[in-house]
Design a protein around this motif. Sequence first.
Motif, PDB file in Angstrom:
ATOM      1  N   LEU A 288       0.977  -1.242  -0.673  1.00  0.00           N
ATOM      2  CA  LEU A 288       0.239   0.255   0.343  1.00  0.00           C
ATOM      3  C   LEU A 288       0.986   0.958   0.151  1.00  0.00           C
ATOM      4  O   LEU A 288       1.114   2.261  -0.456  1.00  0.00           O
ATOM      5  CB  LEU A 288      -1.125   0.227   1.220  1.00  0.00           C
ATOM      6  CG  LEU A 288      -1.662   1.025   1.730  1.00  0.00           C
ATOM      7  CD1 LEU A 288      -3.049   1.456   0.641  1.00  0.00           C
ATOM      8  CD2 LEU A 288      -2.660   1.738   3.030  1.00  0.00           C
ATOM      9  N   TYR A 289       2.094   1.113   0.606  1.00  0.00           N
ATOM     10  CA  TYR A 289       2.789   2.212   0.856  1.00  0.00           C
ATOM     11  C   TYR A 289       3.491   2.367  -0.245  1.00  0.00           C
ATOM     12  O   TYR A 289       4.154   2.922  -0.988  1.00  0.00           O
ATOM     13  CB  TYR A 289       3.753   2.022   1.839  1.00  0.00           C
ATOM     14  CG  TYR A 289       4.773   2.646   2.197  1.00  0.00           C
ATOM     15  CD1 TYR A 289       4.771   4.585   2.399  1.00  0.00           C
ATOM     16  CD2 TYR A 289       5.826   2.897   2.046  1.00  0.00           C
ATOM     17  CE1 TYR A 289       5.689   5.326   2.350  1.00  0.00           C
ATOM     18  CE2 TYR A 289       7.479   3.339   2.324  1.00  0.00           C
ATOM     19  CZ  TYR A 289       7.115   4.784   2.473  1.00  0.00           C
ATOM     20  OH  TYR A 289       7.923   5.255   2.356  1.00  0.00           O
ATOM     21  N   LEU A 290       4.500   1.273  -0.263  1.00  0.00           N
ATOM     22  CA  LEU A 290       5.416   1.047  -1.384  1.00  0.00           C
ATOM     23  C   LEU A 290       5.308   1.541  -2.640  1.00  0.00           C
ATOM     24  O   LEU A 290       6.100   1.413  -3.412  1.00  0.00           O
ATOM     25  CB  LEU A 290       6.028   0.005  -1.303  1.00  0.00           C
ATOM     26  CG  LEU A 290       6.737  -0.666  -0.382  1.00  0.00           C
ATOM     27  CD1 LEU A 290       7.499  -2.584  -0.416  1.00  0.00           C
ATOM     28  CD2 LEU A 290       7.810  -0.323   0.573  1.00  0.00           C
ATOM     29  N   ARG A 291       3.725   0.858  -3.095  1.00  0.00           N
ATOM     30  CA  ARG A 291       2.992   1.549  -4.278  1.00  0.00           C
ATOM     31  C   ARG A 291       3.019   3.614  -4.419  1.00  0.00           C
ATOM     32  O   ARG A 291       3.289   3.273  -5.809  1.00  0.00           O
ATOM     33  CB  ARG A 291       2.002   0.817  -4.438  1.00  0.00           C
ATOM     34  CG  ARG A 291       1.241  -0.134  -5.046  1.00  0.00           C
ATOM     35  CD  ARG A 291       2.131  -1.148  -6.610  1.00  0.00           C
ATOM     36  NE  ARG A 291       2.263  -2.343  -6.318  1.00  0.00           N
ATOM     37  CZ  ARG A 291       1.608  -3.044  -7.801  1.00  0.00           C
ATOM     38  NH1 ARG A 291       2.404  -2.868  -8.607  1.00  0.00           N
ATOM     39  NH2 ARG A 291       1.769  -4.168  -7.901  1.00  0.00           N
ATOM     40  N   MET A 292       3.039   3.473  -3.558  1.00  0.00           N
ATOM     41  CA  MET A 292       2.577   5.490  -3.356  1.00  0.00           C
ATOM     42  C   MET A 292       4.814   6.048  -4.567  1.00  0.00           C
ATOM     43  O   MET A 292       5.005   7.001  -5.101  1.00  0.00           O
ATOM     44  CB  MET A 292       2.246   5.676  -2.350  1.00  0.00           C
ATOM     45  CG  MET A 292       1.040   5.183  -2.349  1.00  0.00           C
ATOM     46  SD  MET A 292       0.564   6.018  -0.444  1.00  0.00           S
ATOM     47  CE  MET A 292       0.391   7.747  -0.747  1.00  0.00           C
ATOM     48  N   VAL A 293       5.693   5.006  -3.941  1.00  0.00           N
ATOM     49  CA  VAL A 293       6.345   5.585  -3.897  1.00  0.00           C
ATOM     50  C   VAL A 293       7.608   4.653  -5.327  1.00  0.00           C
ATOM     51  O   VAL A 293       8.773   5.330  -5.304  1.00  0.00           O
ATOM     52  CB  VAL A 293       7.488   5.648  -2.333  1.00  0.00           C
ATOM     53  CG1 VAL A 293       7.006   6.847  -2.328  1.00  0.00           C
ATOM     54  CG2 VAL A 293       8.179   4.605  -1.610  1.00  0.00           C
ATOM     55  N   ALA A 294       6.434   3.932  -6.062  1.00  0.00           N
ATOM     56  CA  ALA A 294       7.317   3.203  -6.637  1.00  0.00           C
ATOM     57  C   ALA A 294       8.053   3.497  -7.917  1.00  0.00           C
ATOM     58  O   ALA A 294       7.373   4.485  -8.435  1.00  0.00           O
ATOM     59  CB  ALA A 294       6.608   1.862  -6.951  1.00  0.00           C
ATOM     60  N   GLU A 295       8.454   2.870  -9.064  1.00  0.00           N
ATOM     61  CA  GLU A 295       8.808   3.678 -10.783  1.00  0.00           C
ATOM     62  C   GLU A 295       7.952   3.645 -11.028  1.00  0.00           C
ATOM     63  O   GLU A 295       6.386   3.613 -10.543  1.00  0.00           O
ATOM     64  CB  GLU A 295       9.326   2.146 -10.972  1.00  0.00           C
ATOM     65  CG  GLU A 295      11.024   1.969 -10.482  1.00  0.00           C
ATOM     66  CD  GLU A 295      11.700   3.327 -10.468  1.00  0.00           C
ATOM     67  OE1 GLU A 295      11.259   3.648 -12.065  1.00  0.00           O
ATOM     68  OE2 GLU A 295      12.482   3.570  -9.505  1.00  0.00           O
ATOM     69  N   ARG A 296       7.369   4.666 -11.676  1.00  0.00           N
ATOM     70  CA  ARG A 296       6.210   5.200 -12.309  1.00  0.00           C
ATOM     71  C   ARG A 296       5.088   4.408 -13.024  1.00  0.00           C
ATOM     72  O   ARG A 296       3.681   4.284 -12.867  1.00  0.00           O
ATOM     73  CB  ARG A 296       6.384   6.089 -13.867  1.00  0.00           C
ATOM     74  CG  ARG A 296       5.660   6.372 -14.438  1.00  0.00           C
ATOM     75  CD  ARG A 296       5.737   7.817 -15.752  1.00  0.00           C
ATOM     76  NE  ARG A 296       4.510   7.814 -15.714  1.00  0.00           N
ATOM     77  CZ  ARG A 296       5.035   8.568 -17.954  1.00  0.00           C
ATOM     78  NH1 ARG A 296       5.987   8.528 -18.013  1.00  0.00           N
ATOM     79  NH2 ARG A 296       3.374   8.978 -18.649  1.00  0.00           N
ATOM     80  N   GLU A 297       5.285   3.179 -13.519  1.00  0.00           N
ATOM     81  CA  GLU A 297       5.319   2.391 -14.201  1.00  0.00           C
ATOM     82  C   GLU A 297       3.960   1.903 -13.569  1.00  0.00           C
ATOM     83  O   GLU A 297       2.891   0.699 -13.754  1.00  0.00           O
ATOM     84  CB  GLU A 297       5.617   1.367 -15.141  1.00  0.00           C
ATOM     85  CG  GLU A 297       6.704   1.476 -16.725  1.00  0.00           C
ATOM     86  CD  GLU A 297       7.608   2.259 -16.094  1.00  0.00           C
ATOM     87  OE1 GLU A 297       8.205   2.555 -14.512  1.00  0.00           O
ATOM     88  OE2 GLU A 297       8.746   2.920 -17.019  1.00  0.00           O
ATOM     89  N   VAL A 298       3.928   1.327 -12.387  1.00  0.00           N
ATOM     90  CA  VAL A 298       4.085   0.428 -11.531  1.00  0.00           C
ATOM     91  C   VAL A 298       3.078   1.256  -9.945  1.00  0.00           C
ATOM     92  O   VAL A 298       2.804   0.888  -9.081  1.00  0.00           O
ATOM     93  CB  VAL A 298       4.586  -1.158 -10.428  1.00  0.00           C
ATOM     94  CG1 VAL A 298       4.970  -1.665 -11.743  1.00  0.00           C
ATOM     95  CG2 VAL A 298       6.079   0.123  -9.710  1.00  0.00           C
ATOM     96  N   ARG A 299       3.622   3.016  -9.893  1.00  0.00           N
ATOM     97  CA  ARG A 299       3.046   3.536  -9.174  1.00  0.00           C
ATOM     98  C   ARG A 299       1.605   3.694  -8.840  1.00  0.00           C
ATOM     99  O   ARG A 299       0.701   3.992  -9.869  1.00  0.00           O
ATOM    100  CB  ARG A 299       3.387   4.849  -9.587  1.00  0.00           C
ATOM    101  CG  ARG A 299       3.336   5.952  -8.495  1.00  0.00           C
ATOM    102  CD  ARG A 299       3.984   7.363  -8.611  1.00  0.00           C
ATOM    103  NE  ARG A 299       5.615   6.933  -8.585  1.00  0.00           N
ATOM    104  CZ  ARG A 299       6.265   7.870  -9.763  1.00  0.00           C
ATOM    105  NH1 ARG A 299       5.817   9.047  -9.760  1.00  0.00           N
ATOM    106  NH2 ARG A 299       7.768   7.580  -9.857  1.00  0.00           N
ATOM    107  N   MET A 300       1.353   4.061  -8.073  1.00  0.00           N
ATOM    108  CA  MET A 300      -0.815   3.985  -7.367  1.00  0.00           C
ATOM    109  C   MET A 300      -0.533   6.104  -6.863  1.00  0.00           C
ATOM    110  O   MET A 300       0.402   6.027  -6.291  1.00  0.00           O
ATOM    111  CB  MET A 300      -1.258   3.363  -6.581  1.00  0.00           C
ATOM    112  CG  MET A 300      -1.663   1.683  -7.251  1.00  0.00           C
ATOM    113  SD  MET A 300      -1.895   2.318  -8.779  1.00  0.00           S
ATOM    114  CE  MET A 300      -2.453   0.016  -9.157  1.00  0.00           C
ATOM    115  N   PRO A 301      -1.579   6.164  -7.303  1.00  0.00           N
ATOM    116  CA  PRO A 301      -2.742   6.256  -8.022  1.00  0.00           C
ATOM    117  C   PRO A 301      -1.870   5.821  -9.807  1.00  0.00           C
ATOM    118  O   PRO A 301      -1.004   7.204  -9.752  1.00  0.00           O
ATOM    119  CB  PRO A 301      -4.011   7.622  -8.001  1.00  0.00           C
ATOM    120  CG  PRO A 301      -3.063   8.235  -7.766  1.00  0.00           C
ATOM    121  CD  PRO A 301      -2.214   7.826  -6.503  1.00  0.00           C
ATOM    122  N   PRO A 302      -3.103   5.188 -10.844  1.00  0.00           N
ATOM    123  CA  PRO A 302      -2.384   4.957 -11.398  1.00  0.00           C
ATOM    124  C   PRO A 302      -2.003   5.997 -13.438  1.00  0.00           C
ATOM    125  O   PRO A 302      -1.649   6.213 -13.513  1.00  0.00           O
ATOM    126  CB  PRO A 302      -3.439   4.223 -12.389  1.00  0.00           C
ATOM    127  CG  PRO A 302      -4.626   4.306 -11.844  1.00  0.00           C
ATOM    128  CD  PRO A 302      -4.139   5.105 -10.475  1.00  0.00           C
TER     129      PRO A 302
END
Length: 700
Positions: free
Chosen positions: A661-675
């Motif tokens: 939930l947190y890691l997606r917010m700061v991930a690389e653009r291709e897998v970042r949330m919100p989309p």
Amino acid sequence: MKHCLYLIFFLALAGCGGGSGNGSGTGGLNGRPANAECVAFSPSADVRLTPVAGDLSFSAPLLMLQHPSLDNIFYVVQQGGIVYRLDTGANTRSELVDLSEVYPLANCEECGLLGMAFDPDFASNGFVYLSFTEQRGGITSYVARFESLDNGRSLRQSAAGGLLRTNLLEQSQPFANHNGGHIAFGPDGLLYIGLGDGGSADDPGNRAQSLSTRLGKILRIRPDGTPADNGVSGSVPEIYAYGLRNPWRWSFDRATGDLWAGDVGETRFEEINRITLGGNYGWRCYEGFERTSNSCSTTGPFTDPVAAYGRGDGVSVTGGYVYRGSTMPALRGSYLFSDFGTGTLWALDPQGDGSYQRRTLLETGYNVASFAEDRDGELYLVTFQGLFRIDPVLEETELPQRLSDTGCVQSNDPTQPADGLIPYTVIEPFWSDGADKTRYFGLPDRTTIEVDASGDFRFPRGTVLVKNFTLDQRLIETRFYLHNVDGSWSGYSYQWNDTGSDATLVTGGRDVDVGGQIWHYPSAGECALCHTSAAGNSLGLEVAQLNRNFTYPQTGRTANQLNTFAAIGLLENTPTSAQRQTTLTRSTDTEASLDARARSYLHTNCSHCHRPGASTQSAMDWRITTSLSQTGTCETEPRNGNLGQTGAVLLRPGDAENSLLYLRMVAEREVRMPPISVHVVDRRGAELIEDWINQLDSCN
């Protein structure tokens, strides 16, 4: 002459333009403004949708197919297990069967009743085939044959009182997703079956490439369940083609016999494939036309897809049909398909060199689960919002190229809304790469808004929602979301020029450097990714967001927005006291509790997709009304990868570094949330969610 746009922005624009307004005049506005200019029309399109059995509702319909010999009789397959026998002429239905009453159907997100087919000799043998998953310890996919003795009104029972059932294929599933499940008879009289790769992310068992398992394949068997003469060297005998991730709806071209399939992608591309005997379609070695980072021992040869599209256009392909009907001659020979997430309806048009060109036919705004074809070759859409026939347009209307011509702004000053628009604000705004926003909506005269049981605003057709985006006090985009006259929703963006004098319509998505920051103008399809029907389409226009004061520029008065809407006669029904008690908290309000701030942020930025009935394949539910223990996240293994972090789960109380939930917010653009707004990480929001997770000691 001004065009009429349906924009949908809901709240109260004070008595601009001297509207006659019904209501007492209390609240922030003196009355309801008249609005004859800023209303939605059906934008230019090649096709339109005509509702089928519009008075009947269906729950998660996945398939519709016509009776083999009766003109007005169709069968609608619901994921939960019911098959309805629908008479489109009389607009009535009866229940053919409810499998959930007789078998332990698996109820995971991609499980249940998934396919149905009639035997080519149904008139003489009455055989009906169903594809479904059962929960018997683990999840198992079945293709079974049943029998009807009354021309498809019921299924025959055994001597013991249950359904007379003959299992033709049984396949255990290692995970809950990627079950495929579509079945259909080919022109050769054989039964074709599609199965996904078994689930999880990146096909961890390399099953799609393995010829020793049926997973990740198109299979072909005889009507009695014995393998056909497929002859794929070294394979289990049922395999017809392989290298597929999750073939979701495929069909045979009635003119050529060609097999066309949509194959759902992982994180980058959705595919359209033309399937041939022995073909290897690349997964998990390839996604779309590109090599993946997955290890892959298979060297091919691989068959390229006919077409592929990326995440800017959709998230889950729905395969369709090559059109062979007569009502739309310009589309004859084109392959029509869609996307479950965006609802965009496309055509692949054949070119002289043997290639295909993709073009958009219509932005439906619906979750398209499958297509149907009748005996005349006319096509239908099966959506979670209803059943529709695809028809030719009655007339064409083009969207204005300039914002100043839409009728939704002042023609002499497009930075200002038209007199008929109503301004509003929300408690917790959606993250938009750091942009500030102002919001308006245009409601057609003599129409009202329904407040549904969940507190969402349901707007009448013709509504226009308008949102202005500014960066560093510079107006960069005006975005419209229209409730079209056919009931669909569609979004459009206008890009402001450097002088700020006007804006022009953006065709498709576009990235532009704005003062050193990349700003993304979404395509119409991308708008549908967030504006889900499950969330009421309009997102921020809900009781929980609007229950706050707003200072109306037309009067200078400050008043509660909900009270103002009621006072000027906008609401068909007023929010209940219980609905008003569910109010969001501004995530930047440091005086409020950390829990209230975090849950409000997640409701705004995540729940439009992560809730029951929305477009995501995840089972998460981040609505503010859902208790943390019921969100489907606590210590839950991810279905679509862990970002390379072993042991990471969706949410681990006290451990943000292992919470996706947190890691997606700061991930690389291709897998970042919100989309959508992914060029700039929301650092403040990420820190909020990080702090909130780290202070949790449990999900109870």
